[in-house]
Design a protein around this motif. Structure first.
Motif, PDB file in Angstrom:
ATOM      1  N   GLU A 184       0.912  -1.307   0.228  1.00  0.00           N
ATOM      2  CA  GLU A 184       0.042  -0.194   0.243  1.00  0.00           C
ATOM      3  C   GLU A 184       1.013   1.233   0.219  1.00  0.00           C
ATOM      4  O   GLU A 184       0.975   1.819  -0.688  1.00  0.00           O
ATOM      5  CB  GLU A 184      -1.219   0.516   0.965  1.00  0.00           C
ATOM      6  CG  GLU A 184      -1.821   1.145   1.464  1.00  0.00           C
ATOM      7  CD  GLU A 184      -2.753   1.216   0.140  1.00  0.00           C
ATOM      8  OE1 GLU A 184      -3.354   2.861  -0.216  1.00  0.00           O
ATOM      9  OE2 GLU A 184      -3.124   0.565  -0.310  1.00  0.00           O
ATOM     10  N   ALA A 203       2.463   1.659  -3.465  1.00  0.00           N
ATOM     11  CA  ALA A 203       0.977   1.867  -4.241  1.00  0.00           C
ATOM     12  C   ALA A 203       0.920   4.254  -4.143  1.00  0.00           C
ATOM     13  O   ALA A 203       0.912   4.537  -5.305  1.00  0.00           O
ATOM     14  CB  ALA A 203      -0.051   1.521  -4.061  1.00  0.00           C
ATOM     15  N   ARG A 256       0.895   5.046  -7.380  1.00  0.00           N
ATOM     16  CA  ARG A 256      -0.855   3.501  -8.310  1.00  0.00           C
ATOM     17  C   ARG A 256      -1.983   3.600  -7.218  1.00  0.00           C
ATOM     18  O   ARG A 256      -3.146   2.908  -7.672  1.00  0.00           O
ATOM     19  CB  ARG A 256       0.327   3.152  -8.382  1.00  0.00           C
ATOM     20  CG  ARG A 256       0.082   2.835  -9.598  1.00  0.00           C
ATOM     21  CD  ARG A 256       1.624   0.981  -9.484  1.00  0.00           C
ATOM     22  NE  ARG A 256       1.862   0.569  -8.311  1.00  0.00           N
ATOM     23  CZ  ARG A 256       3.283   0.480  -7.948  1.00  0.00           C
ATOM     24  NH1 ARG A 256       4.435   0.839  -8.847  1.00  0.00           N
ATOM     25  NH2 ARG A 256       3.810  -0.116  -6.910  1.00  0.00           N
ATOM     26  N   SER A 257      -2.550   4.413  -6.522  1.00  0.00           N
ATOM     27  CA  SER A 257      -3.212   4.649  -5.347  1.00  0.00           C
ATOM     28  C   SER A 257      -3.137   5.888  -4.979  1.00  0.00           C
ATOM     29  O   SER A 257      -3.029   6.435  -4.873  1.00  0.00           O
ATOM     30  CB  SER A 257      -2.925   3.062  -4.099  1.00  0.00           C
ATOM     31  OG  SER A 257      -3.813   3.253  -3.652  1.00  0.00           O
TER      32      SER A 257
END
Length: 358
Positions: free
Chosen positions: A338, A341, A346-347
C-alpha cells in the motif's frame, strides 16, 4: 529576509553517464547537480543555488570535523507508471530537520525555499530517476558547521546542501525477512540526549555494534534503552513494530528514538484499517516470551530505504528466536504494497502524503 532569496541555476557542462539499473545499489552514484545554500551569523541564509555536483573545500579546523555539528535527512522521489514524479511527505522531512537544527544549536532554514530548490533539483535531474520497479531517487539534505575554529561553541557559518542518488529496489531478490541482533553491550541514545535527532554522531556510535552483528551473521542491530537495557527502542536505521496477538505495538517517542516518517505513515495506515495500534513501552523479555508462546505474530522495521523490512529472527543472549517461521507476515506485506502504491501514484492518497514535481 528569507523571501528575498532567489535560487540561481548553473547547469553542468559535463553530464555523467547514468548507471544501469542492475548496478545501482544504494548511495553509490550521484546525479549531475546539487543544491547549496550558505549561512553566517551576520547575514543569515544567502547564495542559494543549483550547481554541478562538486566537492567543496573545508578548513581542517572546521566545526563539523571536530565537534560533530551535522544533521541530515533522507527522502525519495518516485517515477509513477504515468511518468509523473512524486515526492513522499517532503515537508515532514524538512520540518523534522529544522527541529534537529534547534537541538544541535544550528540555524533553522526556510522550509518553503528549500522545498522549492528540492523540487527544481529533482525536475532538473529527472532523467536520473530509475524506471525499474521498486527503484527511486534518494535525496540527502545535509547541514554542517564549517567554522575554522578549535573551541566548543556553535559555529557562525554553515553549509546546507542537497545531493541525490538513484537507488535500486531494496527487495530485488524478493520481500525477504531480516535477522536482527539484540545489543546489550552498547546503547544508542539516552533520553535528554540527541537520539531523536538525525545527526551524524548517532550513526558513528552505532558502527561497532553493527560490525558485531554482521560477524554473527545478522543484518541489523536492535537497540535497548540506555538505563535498564530492557526496553526496546529502535533498529539501527529503522523503527520497529511487533504484532502481539491482534495489536500492533511500537515503542513510544520519548527523546531517544527518531520519529520516523515511515513509522508515522504505518501507524496512520494501520489505524485507518481498524487495526489496534499501541505506542507503549515494550521490553525485550515480553517480545522474546511472545516469540516462544506464539503470540508474536510478526515483526517489521520501517524506514525510508526499505519502507517495510520484515523481521524473521531475533538473536538475543546467544539464542535465536524465530518470528512467523522466519517468513514475512501478512501485515508487513500489506503495508509495503500500500505504501509503495501511494508513493508511486498507483493508489489513492487519502492522507495527502504525495507531492507532484513538474
Amino acid at each position: 529576509m528569507w523571501k528575498d532569496i532567489d535560487i540561481s541555476l548553473e547547469k553542468t557542462e559535463t553530464p555523467k553517464p547514468k548507471p544501469a539499473v542492475e548496478e545501482l545499489g544504494f548511495g553509490r552514484h550521484f546525479t549531475d547537480h546539487m543544491f547549496r545554500m550558505d549561512w553566517n551569523r551576520e547575514q543569515g541564509w544567502q547564495q542559494a543555488r543549483i550547481c554541478s555536483y562538486q566537492p567543496f573545500e573545508m578548513d581542517p579546523a572546521a566545526t563539523v570535523l571536530h565537534y560533530g555539528q551535522a544533521i541530515f535527512e533522507g527522502l525519495k522521489a518516485y517515477r509513477g507508471d504515468n511518468g509523473q514524479i512524486y515526492l513522499f511527505r517532503p515537508l515532514d522531512n524538512l520540518e523534522r530537520m529544522n527541529r534537529g537544527a534547534v537541538r544541535m544549536s544550528m540555524p533553522r532554514f526556510p522550509v518553503d525555499l528549500i522545498l522549492q530548490g528540492l523540487k527544481a533539483l529533482v525536475y532538473l535531474d529527472r532523467d536520473w530517476i530509475p524506471e525499474a520497479n521498486g527503484a527511486s531517487l534518494y535525496l540527502r539534505p545535509t547541514m554542517i558547521g564549517v567554522d575554522p575554529f578549535l573551541g566548543l561553541k556553535p559555529a557562525d557559518n554553515y553549509i546546507f546542501y542537497l545531493i541525490m542518488s538513484p537507488v535500486g529496489s531494496y527487495y530485488a531478490g524478493g520481500f525477504s525477512p531480516t535477522k536482527i541482533f539484540v545489543c546489550r553491550d552498547y546503547v544508542r541514545a539516552v533520553k535528554g540526549g540527541v537520539g531523536e535527532v538525525k545527526t551524524a554522531g548517532n550513526y558513528a556510535a552505532s558502527l561497532l555494534a553493527y560490525e558485531m552483528a554482521n560477524k554473527a551473521g545478522y543484518t541489523q542491530v536492535l537497540w535497548l534503552d540506555a538505563c535498564e537495557r530492557r526496553y526496546v527502542e529502535e533498529v539501527g536505521t529503522s523503527n520497529i513494530f511487533f504484532m502481539l496477538d491482534d495489536t500492533l505495538v511500537t515503542p513510544p517517542l520519548g527523546g531517544s528514538i527518531l520519529g520516523g516518517i515511515t513509522r508515522d505513515s504505518v501507524i496512520k495506515l494501520a489505524r485507518s484499517w481498524d487495526i489496534k495500534v499501541e505506542e507503549r513501552p515494550v521490553t525485550i523479555d515480553e517480545v522474546l516470551a511472545a516469540s516462544q508462546d506464539g503470540t508474536l505474530k510478526e515483526s517489521f522495521a520501517t524506514g525510508t530505504a526499505a519502507v517495510i523490512s520484515p523481521v524473521g529472527e531475533l538473536f538475543c543472549d546467544d539464542t535465536g528466536y524465530p518470528i512467523n517461521r522466519g517468513e514475512a507476515g501478512p501485515l508487513a506485506e500489506r503495508l509495503f504494497e500500500e505504501l509503495q502504491a501511494i508513493q508511486y501514484g498507483r493508489s489513492e492518497d487519502p492522507f495527502k502524503w504525495t507531492m507532484r514535481v513538474g
